[in-house]
Scaffold this active site. Structure first.
Site, PDB file in Angstrom:
ATOM      1  CG  ASP A  75      56.002 -14.940  18.455  1.00 17.75           C
ATOM      2  OD1 ASP A  75      54.711 -14.819  18.736  1.00 17.75           O
ATOM      3  OD2 ASP A  75      56.875 -14.165  19.368  1.00 17.75           O
TER       4      ASP A  75
ATOM      5  CD  GLU B 245      49.576 -13.010  17.137  1.00 18.65           C
ATOM      6  OE1 GLU B 245      50.124 -12.279  17.065  1.00 18.65           O
ATOM      7  OE2 GLU B 245      49.784 -14.342  17.392  1.00 18.65           O
TER       8      GLU B 245
ATOM      9  CG  ASP C  32      53.324 -14.907  25.531  1.00 17.36           C
ATOM     10  OD1 ASP C  32      53.756 -15.855  24.735  1.00 17.36           O
ATOM     11  OD2 ASP C  32      53.355 -13.843  25.003  1.00 17.36           O
TER      12      ASP C  32
HETATM   13  C1  NOJ Z   1      55.978 -13.719  22.341  1.00 16.29           C
HETATM   14  C2  NOJ Z   1      56.053 -15.187  22.247  1.00 16.29           C
HETATM   15  O1  NOJ Z   1      54.747 -15.666  22.393  1.00 16.29           O
HETATM   16  C3  NOJ Z   1      57.058 -15.788  23.054  1.00 16.29           C
HETATM   17  O2  NOJ Z   1      56.977 -17.079  23.136  1.00 16.29           O
HETATM   18  C4  NOJ Z   1      58.251 -15.179  22.468  1.00 16.29           C
HETATM   19  O3  NOJ Z   1      59.418 -15.616  23.798  1.00 16.29           O
HETATM   20  C5  NOJ Z   1      58.272 -13.537  22.784  1.00 16.29           C
HETATM   21  N1  NOJ Z   1      57.184 -12.975  22.030  1.00 16.29           N
HETATM   22  C6  NOJ Z   1      59.618 -12.933  22.364  1.00 16.29           C
HETATM   23  O4  NOJ Z   1      59.854 -13.359  20.971  1.00 16.29           O
END
Ligand code: NOJ
Length: 964
Positions: free
Chosen positions: A529, A532, A605
């Site tokens: 994650d 970017e 998200d």
């Molecule tokens: C951002 C991610 O997009 C999300 O899916 C994740 O739960 C949080 N970071 C925490 O790791």
């Protein structure tokens, strides 16, 4: 500050969702985008506009094989600056056009393509360039109907097919490669006006041509919010117009939350005022209809009409903005503006969507064939808080007879967010916990982010620092420090090859001489994650552009490629854990062209709103046509607490997404499917079971994409490229070549929906066997869509293999029997495929798999349904890159599943009741229910013939004779 706001989020659920648009640039706030758009405006205003770039005819040098050529290019406005042009045609007809500045003050970043391409493409030996005084031309193609013309003055590159221009580079004269220069000293003087005639007189003041505007707009420094980008290299942006005459629709360039058929950004009725932006970014609470950039970038665009499909891949790694306009209903103009890099454009000549997918994936690779379990259901949330919590969730799934394959751990498993290091207060026994999960073939996925907490008691950080593989601050001296989940953090520079073996070594589960993740198992898979990269206190929640990577490149040069390196290396790391290797699974948030080779992605998200549910379907479709099929969005919506109806519909979307994972923000209420009240709980159970029953279809579709590049989810224009009625459809789609046509419901209170049928064919409702008849010009039919069902139809002419025994995990289905649904078409025939292998190793590359074709055909009035060995029939083809010429139907895998049966064959649309149904002369047990639409021509319930336990194996040859 972002860190603080993120921290607050842990306790506060936002009352209303709102993107923080002020955190991200608009085109008007990005100097090079402003300059690019201004250039386009000036070109349009100036009557006499002509591109200043031209090829020097005396410099054209064709290679000895005559297969490619190079030439010198100059700009009449900067006669002392030199450029080089390199044009070649690959052996599959793809044209590559490269242009760079020669002997400039500095070097432009020219490695973007090397991260995306699987190998250096072969140049076609059959294409010969003919040089004349005004152009260079090559004619080629199976029908000799493709012509590439590179004109000298002005420089244009045009791909013609059948005498019609299909793709035009620099047709509007917006090509501009800002050359490297020294900062002008002294007083700024405005350049004089544009010339009134087309003489292209050199007009410069302070070393600047008139068409670069009246002032040095953000050449040497740029501010955004509280950040200053020092721009030590000065301006180096790249602008190019790419037009698609004769193509009225463009698709692709993920990732944006918008429609599939890309809405316009220019022209009087432009849908968006800003261009589409590609700049990988962690956009908090993103909008559901916007050209804003999101987490990943694939600069690959299809242009489509009823006559032709073409595409371009613009291999650039820096921030890029793309304007899209339609000067007429049948043509498209695009303008690409990038912050840095060379011009490196691949033109894919099509002419069909399937050709384009083959051409694109020959360049950047086909999606990896995933492990079979990875196509099953994934249960995630931020966070399962302890090993006992994980065990409890697993226990409750089992108690409710709900299938699930994968449990996920988000960042809270890690002590102080030091990834790999368990927080022993809550996870005292990680390996035991994993073994508990793995007992019935389930897996765990654990998050590993790319930021490292800057503390020497964290071995990963300490080693990276000592190895010198951390990203550097501007100037290149010191390690960069930013803020992320782990507080003050450093970032690994995966562009540094010294980081590669080291990163892989971290995942070794066996104790060795140095630190590695011994507290894990070879069945632990990874979620990457924030790659970017997301940096809470950085400009646009990311890394300063003037940060320095390996080789001295600035972050701006490689920003959009950054995320794919972590994904690639983590997937290699997982393969190197065992000998022989097992198939890896790595989920990434950030991606670039080529990421499809390394695992899955999700749309980040999303919000718990109906709009986000709907746009998630479109985004996943766009990713599929962007070459990256293994895609999904957070089921349930990341933010918010969906009401039961919304959650059920979200599962309806999820079961028909290639990557199917429920996930939720740490602030949300628990919403595992077993927690719902009736009837919702039972509906979710049956939706989960439906996904599991269709796993053979998903796996077969993934085999196909891993070989042909044809997407797993196919929008209408891909399947019916000539049917104009389907060109803008993005709320219904086909699943692989299975014949399943799906329309998930993404609105509240729906009880029925309209499905577009693109052809004069019968389609059967999967649940009710209702037959719907389409029309040759396309037709909408109304289909029931009660909450307990996802509207989906089986196209007449398909045979769909399923496994219908409810199980707790997909591994437990390995020996389960199959059901075949035979959906007869209007002529009474059908066909379908099934691919199977062990689903976990690479033994399929040694020929250990089965690939069957099921065929139903009419023989006189009778129906014959047979199973044939497709692999043996198609020796010229390949499975996962391995030629089938030596395929042996009696391989170990086929032997291993020799006892796996077909337990039921269900035939829809047989016109009359059979007299007998036999295999090898032996009468079978069968039941026939006549239908209203028993001749497949009318609408109404189809006739259904159920053949029970025909006594045939799924991996053997057989024939069922239905005598009517
Ligand atoms: C951002 C991610 O997009 C999300 O899916 C994740 O739960 C949080 N970071 C925490 O790791």
């Amino acid at each position: 500050m972002r860190a603080l706001s993120s921290f607050l989020l842990l306790t506060i659920v936002p009352a209303a969702f709102a993107v923080k648009s002020q955190d991200f640039k608009t085109c008007a706030q990005a100097a090079f985008c402003r300059r690019g758009r201004a250039l386009s405006a000036r070109a349009q205003e100036s009557q006499a506009w002509k591109s200043p770039y031209s090829v020097d005819p005396s410099s054209v040098a064709v290679s000895p094989e005559q297969a490619s050529f190079v030439a010198a290019v100059k700009s009449s406005l900067y006669p002392n600056i030199k450029f080089s042009l390199d044009v070649r045609v690959h052996d599959d007809g793809v044209v590559r056009v490269r242009m760079d500045e020669v002997d400039g003050l500095r070097k432009r970043y020219d490695e973007a393509a090397s991260w995306a391409l699987t190998a250096e493409p072969t140049i076609s030996p059959d294409v010969k360039w003919a040089v004349s005084k005004k152009d260079v031309r090559a004619t080629y193609g199976a029908k000799n109907d493709i012509e590439v013309v590179v004109s000298y003055d002005p420089l244009t590159v045009i791909l013609y097919r059948g005498g019609k221009a299909q793709v035009v580079l620099n047709g509007r004269g917006l090509l501009h490669m800002e050359h490297f220069r020294t900062k002008a000293t002294g007083e700024e003087k405005a350049p004089v006006d544009a010339p009134a005639d087309d003489s292209q007189v050199v007009m410069q003041v302070n070393n600047r041509a008139w068409f670069e505007g009246e002032e040095e707009d953000g050449f040497w420094e740029e501010k955004f919010g509280s950040w200053t980008d020092s721009k030590p290299k000065g301006p180096e942006s790249l602008s190019i117009d790419i037009n698609f005459p004769n193509h009225g629709h463009v698709y692709g360039i993920p990732q944006h939350a918008t429609r599939l058929d890309l809405p316009t950004t220019t022209g009087e009725n432009a849908h968006f005022s800003d261009p589409y932006r590609l700049y990988n970014a962690d956009v908090f609470e993103y909008l559901a209809d916007s050209p804003m950039s999101l987490y990943g970038s694939i600069p690959f665009m299809h242009a489509h009409s009823a006559e032709s499909t073409v595409a371009i891949f613009n291999a650039v790694g820096s921030e890029t903005w793309i304007d899209v306009g339609h000067p007429s209903a049948t043509s498209t103009e695009t303008h690409w503006i990038s912050e840095s890099g060379i011009l490196d454009v691949f033109i894919m000549p099509g002419p069909t969507p399937a050709d384009v997918f083959a051409q694109y994936t020959r360049l950047t690779g086909t999606p990896a064939l995933p492990a079979h379990w990875a196509l099953a259901y994934h249960q995630c949330r931020w966070n399962y808080i302890s090993s006992d919590d994980v065990r409890d969730v697993q226990r409750r799934f089992d108690a409710e007879d709900m299938p699930v394959d994968v449990f996920w751990l988000d960042i809270e498993y890690a002590e102080e967010h030091k990834y790999f290091i368990w927080d022993k207060k809550t996870f005292p026994d990680p390996v035991d916990m994993m073994h508990d999960v793995e007992a019935i073939g389930r897996k765990m996925v654990v998050i590993i982010d790319p930021h490292l907490k800057r503390t020497d008691d964290y071995p990963v950080y300490k080693e990276a620092k000592e190895l010198g593989v951390l990203v550097k601050s501007p100037g290149g001296e010191n390690n960069y420090e930013g803020w992320c989940w782990s507080g003050s953090s450093a970032w690994i520079d995966f562009f540094n090859p010294s980081s590669w073996d080291w990163w892989k070594s971290l995942f070794i589960t066996e104790q060795g001489d140095k630190w590695s993740w011994t507290e894990s198992t070879v069945d632990t898979y990874i979620w990457n994650d924030m790659n970017e990269p997301s940096i809470f206190n950085g400009p646009e929640i990311s890394m300063p552009r003037d940060n320095v990577h390996h080789g001295g490149w600035e972050h701006r040069d490689i920003h959009n490629i950054n995320g794919v390196l972590l994904h690639n290396l983590t997937s290699q790391a997982l393969m190197s854990r065992t000998d022989p290797p097992r198939r890896p699974f790595v989920l990434t948030r950030s991606f670039y062209a080529g990421s499809q080779r390394f695992g899955a992605m999700w749309t980040g998200d999303n919000l718990g709103t109906w709009e986000h549910m709907a746009v998630g379907v479109k985004m996943v479709l766009v990713n599929n046509i962007g070459g990256f099929s293994f895609a999904g969005s957070d089921v349930g919506g990341f933010f918010g607490n969906p009401e039961p109806e919304m959650l059920v519909r979200w599962y309806g979307v999820g079961i028909f997404s290639p990557f199917f994972r429920a996930h939720a923000h740490i602030d949300t209420k628990r919403r595992e499917p077993y927690l719902l009240d009736e009837p919702y709980k039972s509906i979710l159970r049956s939706l989960l079971r439906l996904r599991y029953s269709l796993l053979p279809v998903w796996y077969t579709a993934f085999r196909e994409t891993s070989v042909t590049g044809l997407p797993v989810l196919r929008p209408h224009w891909v399947v019916f490229p000539k049917d104009e009625g389907g060109f803008s459809l993005d709320d219904q789609y086909f699943l692989g070549s299975s014949g399943l046509l799906v329309k998930p419901i993404t609105d509240k209170g729906v009880t029925e929906t309209s499905i577009y049928l693109p052809e004069d064919q019968v389609y059967y409702d999967y649940y009710s066997y209702e037959a719907y008849r389409g029309a040759s010009k396309g037709k909408n039919v109304t289909v029931p869509a009660a909450l307990d069902r996802v509207p989906f139809l089986v196209r007449g002419g398909s045979i769909v293999p399923t496994r219908e025994r409810p199980r707790r995990s997909s591994m437990l289905m390995k020996r389960d029997p199959f059901t075949l649904r035979v959906a007869l078409d209007t002529s009474g025939a059908a066909a379908g495929e099934l691919y199977l292998d062990d689903g976990e190793t690479f033994s399929h590359r040694d020929g250990k798999f089965i690939w069957r074709k099921f065929v139903a055909s009419k023989q006189h009035k009778d129906l014959r349904i047979k199973s044939v060995d497709l692999a043996a029939q198609r020796p010229g083809e390949a499975v996962d890159g391995v030629a089938l010429s030596n395929y042996n139907g009696a391989n170990d895998f086929a032997k291993d599943i020799a006892t796996v049966r077909v337990e039921r064959v269900v035939v829809f649309g047989l016109s009359t009741k059979p007299k007998s149904v036999q295999v090898g002369g032996k009468e079978l047990y069968w039941e026939y229910t006549p239908g209203v639409a028993s001749d497949t021509k009318k609408q109404g319930t189809a006739s259904v013939l159920v053949i029970k336990d025909p006594g045939v194996g799924v991996s053997s040859d057989w024939e069922i004779a239905v005598q009517v």
